[in-house]
Design a protein around this motif. Sequence first.
Motif, PDB file in Angstrom:
ATOM      1  N   PHE C 137       0.832  -1.207   0.000  1.00  0.00           N
ATOM      2  CA  PHE C 137       0.000   0.000   0.000  1.00  0.00           C
ATOM      3  C   PHE C 137       0.864   1.254   0.000  1.00  0.00           C
ATOM      4  N   GLU C 141       0.875   4.081  -3.078  1.00  0.00           N
ATOM      5  CA  GLU C 141       0.613   5.525  -2.996  1.00  0.00           C
ATOM      6  C   GLU C 141       1.795   6.325  -3.528  1.00  0.00           C
ATOM      7  N   LEU C 167      -5.728  11.799 -10.301  1.00  0.00           N
ATOM      8  CA  LEU C 167      -5.368  11.725  -8.887  1.00  0.00           C
ATOM      9  C   LEU C 167      -6.586  11.431  -8.024  1.00  0.00           C
ATOM     10  N   LEU C 171      -6.585   8.246  -5.757  1.00  0.00           N
ATOM     11  CA  LEU C 171      -6.464   8.453  -4.310  1.00  0.00           C
ATOM     12  C   LEU C 171      -7.734   8.069  -3.587  1.00  0.00           C
ATOM     13  N   SER C 172      -8.882   8.449  -4.174  1.00  0.00           N
ATOM     14  CA  SER C 172     -10.106   8.167  -3.414  1.00  0.00           C
ATOM     15  C   SER C 172     -10.360   6.675  -3.339  1.00  0.00           C
ATOM     16  N   VAL C 175      -7.461   5.339  -0.820  1.00  0.00           N
ATOM     17  CA  VAL C 175      -7.638   5.768   0.568  1.00  0.00           C
ATOM     18  C   VAL C 175      -9.008   5.350   1.085  1.00  0.00           C
ATOM     19  N   GLY C 176     -10.017   5.459   0.232  1.00  0.00           N
ATOM     20  CA  GLY C 176     -11.366   5.184   0.702  1.00  0.00           C
ATOM     21  C   GLY C 176     -11.675   3.696   0.842  1.00  0.00           C
ATOM     22  N   LEU C 179      -7.466   1.084   1.711  1.00  0.00           N
ATOM     23  CA  LEU C 179      -6.936   1.204   3.073  1.00  0.00           C
ATOM     24  C   LEU C 179      -7.880   0.559   4.080  1.00  0.00           C
ATOM     25  N   LEU C 180      -9.170   0.752   3.840  1.00  0.00           N
ATOM     26  CA  LEU C 180     -10.147   0.139   4.730  1.00  0.00           C
ATOM     27  C   LEU C 180      -9.997  -1.375   4.705  1.00  0.00           C
ATOM     28  N   VAL C 182      -7.359  -3.071   3.937  1.00  0.00           N
ATOM     29  CA  VAL C 182      -6.098  -3.464   4.564  1.00  0.00           C
ATOM     30  C   VAL C 182      -6.243  -3.450   6.084  1.00  0.00           C
ATOM     31  N   ALA C 183      -6.790  -2.348   6.595  1.00  0.00           N
ATOM     32  CA  ALA C 183      -6.941  -2.241   8.049  1.00  0.00           C
ATOM     33  C   ALA C 183      -7.859  -3.335   8.575  1.00  0.00           C
ATOM     34  N   TRP C 184      -8.895  -3.611   7.826  1.00  0.00           N
ATOM     35  CA  TRP C 184      -9.843  -4.628   8.266  1.00  0.00           C
ATOM     36  C   TRP C 184      -9.180  -6.003   8.286  1.00  0.00           C
ATOM     37  N   LEU C 215     -13.962  -4.576  -1.702  1.00  0.00           N
ATOM     38  CA  LEU C 215     -13.137  -3.453  -1.264  1.00  0.00           C
ATOM     39  C   LEU C 215     -11.759  -3.515  -1.923  1.00  0.00           C
TER      40      LEU C 215
ATOM     41  N   TRP D 403      -4.244   5.268  10.633  1.00  0.00           N
ATOM     42  CA  TRP D 403      -4.219   3.797  10.757  1.00  0.00           C
ATOM     43  C   TRP D 403      -4.782   3.368  12.106  1.00  0.00           C
ATOM     44  N   LEU D 410     -12.657  -0.160  13.664  1.00  0.00           N
ATOM     45  CA  LEU D 410     -12.979  -1.506  13.215  1.00  0.00           C
ATOM     46  C   LEU D 410     -13.023  -2.488  14.376  1.00  0.00           C
ATOM     47  N   LEU D 422     -12.278   7.817   6.447  1.00  0.00           N
ATOM     48  CA  LEU D 422     -11.590   7.717   5.160  1.00  0.00           C
ATOM     49  C   LEU D 422     -12.142   8.729   4.167  1.00  0.00           C
ATOM     50  N   LEU D 426     -10.488  12.405   2.123  1.00  0.00           N
ATOM     51  CA  LEU D 426     -10.557  12.823   0.722  1.00  0.00           C
ATOM     52  C   LEU D 426     -10.833  14.313   0.615  1.00  0.00           C
TER      53      LEU D 426
END
Lengths: 140, 119, 487, 495
Positions: C137, C141, C167, C171-172, C175-176, C179-180, C182-184, C215, D403, D410, D422, D426
């Motif tokens: 990730f 970016e 861009l 990016l949206s 990031v939107g 990333l969600l 990945v974090a999840w 996602l 993060w 979550l 998130l 933007l």
Amino acid sequence: MTDHTILRVVSKVILPYVLLFGLYVQFHGDYGPGGGFQAGVIFAAGFVLYGLIYGLAAVRRVAPPRVIEILVASGVLLYAGTGVLTMLRGGNFLDYGALNPLHPAEGQHLGILVVELGVGITVASVMIAIYSTFAGRGRA
Amino acid sequence: MMDNVFGLYNYWVVIFLMMTGFYIVISQRNLIKKVIGLNIFQTSVFLLYITIGKVEGGTAPIVSEGFNVYTNPLPSVLILTAIVVGVATTSVALALIVRIREAYETIEEDEILAQEKLT
Amino acid sequence: MSSSTLVQLVLLTPLVGAGLILACGKRPNVREMVTLLTGVTLFSLVVSLLPAVMAGERPTFTWFEMFPGLPIAFTLEPLGMLFALVASGLWIVTSIYAIGYMRAHHEEHQTRFYTSFALSIFGAMGIALAGNMLTLFLFYEILTLSTYPLVSHHGTEGAMKGARTYLSVLLSTSVGLLLLAVAWTWVMAGTLDFTEGGILAGKVEGPMVLVLLALYAFGTGKAALMPFHRWLPAAMVAPTPVSALLHAVAVVKAGVFTVMKVVVYIFGLDFLSASGANVWLMYAAGITIILASFVALAQDNLKRRLAYSTVSQLSYIVLGAALANSWGVVGGSMHIAMHAFGKITLFFCAGAIYLATHKTEISDMRGLGRTMPITMFAFLIGALSVIGVPPLGGSWSKWYLALGAVDAGQWVFVTILMVSSLLNIAYLIPIPIRGFFSSGPDSVPRAPIKEAPLFCVIALSLTAIGCIALFFFADGVYQLLLPLAGG
Amino acid sequence: MIKQNLLALQIVIPLIAAPLCILLRRRALVWGFAVLVCWLTFGISVVLLRQVLETGLVSYEMGGWAAPWGIEYRADPLSAFVLLFVSGIGAIVLSSAGLKDTALDEIPVSRQYLFFTLYLLCLTGLLGITITGDLFNVFVFLEISALSSYGLIGLGGRRQALPAAFQYLVMGTIGATFILIGIGLMYMMTGTLNMADMAERLVMADGGRTALVAFGFLTVGIGIKMALFPLHIWLPNAYAYAPSLVTAFLAATATKVSVYILLRFVFSVFGVTFAFETLGLGGVLMFLSLLGIFVASTVAIFQTNIKRMLAYSSVAQIGYMVLGISFASTTGLVAGIVHLFNHALIKGGLFMAMGCVMLRLKSVDIEDMAGIGRKMPFTMAAWAVGGLGLIGIPATAGFISKWYLIRAALEQNWWIVAVMVLISSLLAVIYVWRVIETAFFKEPSARAREAREAPLSMLLPTWVLVGATLFFGVMTSTSAGVAGRAAEVLLRVIP
């Protein structure tokens, strides 16, 4: 107010007593109600009275702004310096007992006196500074 | 009921002053009046502290014979500091007002805003 | 040198190169020499790692721990090897082409251009080598940001607008959504390492698999799955070498590479195909393949037509991943290389045509084959490879993809592949045909042969030859990719 | 002597230095002295943090009076962490106010010595709030820092600074008075002013209505001070029109310290159970912070004055910190606390860069900044990196905060919150990119054509902050590590 004779004469008579009372409150602070804050304000009130009657220029002659500024600073320094001194003496900050390790009570007595003096000087000079700044605005 | 109204009268006074001061700060457009409102607002808090410190039947907290109930001195000491802070705030506020007046020729908030819109 | 040192060098070379290019900004000849040298060094470093990876070695190293238990770490495995080879190899060719193109065109800000270019290769290498999803990730970016100055290179209102679309979409989505995801994944699985067989098995269930896959798939905006494909045509405002970079060398390939990597190493093939969540992704890819082809058919601007063709071709790779069986994965991964060579040839040709004749619309290109025979011939080869005609590289990947679809019992997608090949023919072949066989506008006398600058012609010939060569070396690629399929 | 009195020295050194600045007066002299003092303060905070990480808690009795009666200074991981970055940023920002040709020129020469005095006083106040263990002392230091910051903002050369400072003064005083009321009520209830002591007694006193009222006054008062949406209206103008150095310093530290007070009151004094379970503070904070993030970010997009735009972004970023706190979980608190630090670095760097721009362009309007990237590449590169940090691009400090924030959401299965965080970043992309695009890819404006790169004395501190943004974007063991310790202390996981 140059032509108000009564005001001029009376204020001249009162002024020394105002200042004296200021000093009394300052140094009697250990025993009764009083202390640096009140004393400083009373002391400054004398100057303000003088200024009201005789004009700003007169006050500035007696207490030039630069001197007042220095006094503001040195009052604070006196206060904080005492604290530093106690630290140098091995006590905590503002631990007056450390000033006289043999007689902590005496040390406390001395300490509070000096600190209150610092407070008094600062308060008085700040009050004078505020007065003379506001009064001098637009004329200087 | 009556006890709440009269027994706690000093709290009512505090609340009344507080709301008065707060209202002045919000409603007045004149900067000096705002500062006055601010002062009233602060004063109400000083009174609140004094009320807290008062012990019924107590005297001034200086040790002397014949008295064993003293008023709590701490709130008074605290409030002394708060008063000094209040004075300092007022003087800074007034100093700012003086300079605002020099820069804008007015101390009415509306007029200042109007000038800002133009420039 | 141990292979893990080599891997570090692979990563650092483009970064150092970028610094040197910036430092030599005042002297164009030195600057371009540095670019080429860096490219050659990088490519030889990558190639030197190939035997080890073929032999089953997985060089690994860790930079530092970003979060407790979550380091910035790198592992070189077959899929990454393939991507690194393609990106670093094509970087050399693109640099050669760029030198010719940028000079002939008297572009401004060339130092910024070459520096950003090297930085985006740095990003691509990081993606190729990433050992866990967080690292990937991070470089994803970096790649997005370092390509932004390239897309907005001209600084005109149109370029800025295109770059803004570029861009904002990339990016949206990242990031939107990404990333969600990945974090999840981290919260669920407690690790983000790319592990053979995946890390999510037993950690996620039911419809959540579907949501997570969505996602990842849509979050990887670079894979240009519809409806997040708009940045690709928008980025056509950039100079042609940049389009080559975007379409072939780094950007879109990074996108599909990410999808492939996620499917293979995060979900795991068995888990994904057992969950059934992959079916919708197949349909999403299938729809994109067909729709984008139709849109391409309607474009008259050559670069835009190629852009939509890319959108369609990328979904082949996504489809391969979505099939979640060995044939699909091998075919999809192979298509990364095959499409890269084919598409870069096409873009080089488009740029060469523009340089020599200032023509951008397909309808104006009649009879062009006579003035630019090499270019048009290369275009033909590129087109045939993209369509998938033997003996060109593209035929193999399509073959494996079709096998994968059959294997998965998804006959629909065999049909879709066939239909899409027909559509490819419909929108690509008329261009060289018209170029060679229809005469130019009547009133204009026949122009003498006038090719693009030498550097450009060399570059596009090289890639065209690459398309042919890949047909014969496909077995090597196959051998390399076999471990992915668990074989 | 020094080691024993470290906690006192942290405050006393800048306090003594402030009046000395009046005495010194000459710019070169004052600057050298003040910078020295600031770095010394920073050095102390570094030693202090190391000491705290070893022992867990350092305590000091002012004047030798024992804790519940006298004033106690105490440093736990949280306060040591806040001390560290407040004094550090104070030192870095002040270092740039060098001899000639710096952002200090925005202040008339005759008042420059006042700048140094007020700056040091403000620093003293902020450090004092953080270090003291006494409730009333918090109020006193709060007012010291607030009064000096009103003065600092009023020093600005433009006249808009004056009404801005006045508005800040009115709001700030109301906030401080609210806090004072809250403290008074709590004293009334427990009969102590020492925080640790009070926390124990509050458990016994069992809350009641007085605790409720006190809590309400404190929260609203602190909310004003930290510019929690919708109590933020004083902030944009104050930050936009203050001298650039003042903005850089205040934006990086003042609101952060207010957030620290919130943490202290809510977690150390009232306790999680009372605040979050009995009163449901979490829901309120979460609602307000999310609303603030969206509204302020949206407003930021439409600003033409870039300092004002960054100020609105600060309001949004405070939302992120409060959002982290509102989870009341370890991860959430880490997110909030680490964002205190990260955002301080990012905003400090951004406003420093704006100081460079202001110095050369005499304007921070977006139209005047067109094409400035070519004339001031280092300044605007710093701005760009800071901007990326604001968005939360990986490898910048902003990403670390985000993060943790997403993870915290979550972990508790608050999907919507994670998605909203998130989406809101933007919005940051839009307002940051507007500037980057204008500065780097547009034709230079009339003013930009005449500009040249900012002096090294300004660039160096700017890049130190920006470099720190990058450094702490990858090496998180210090920032997030200490934040983790602090969170555990606050939640009483470890005593």
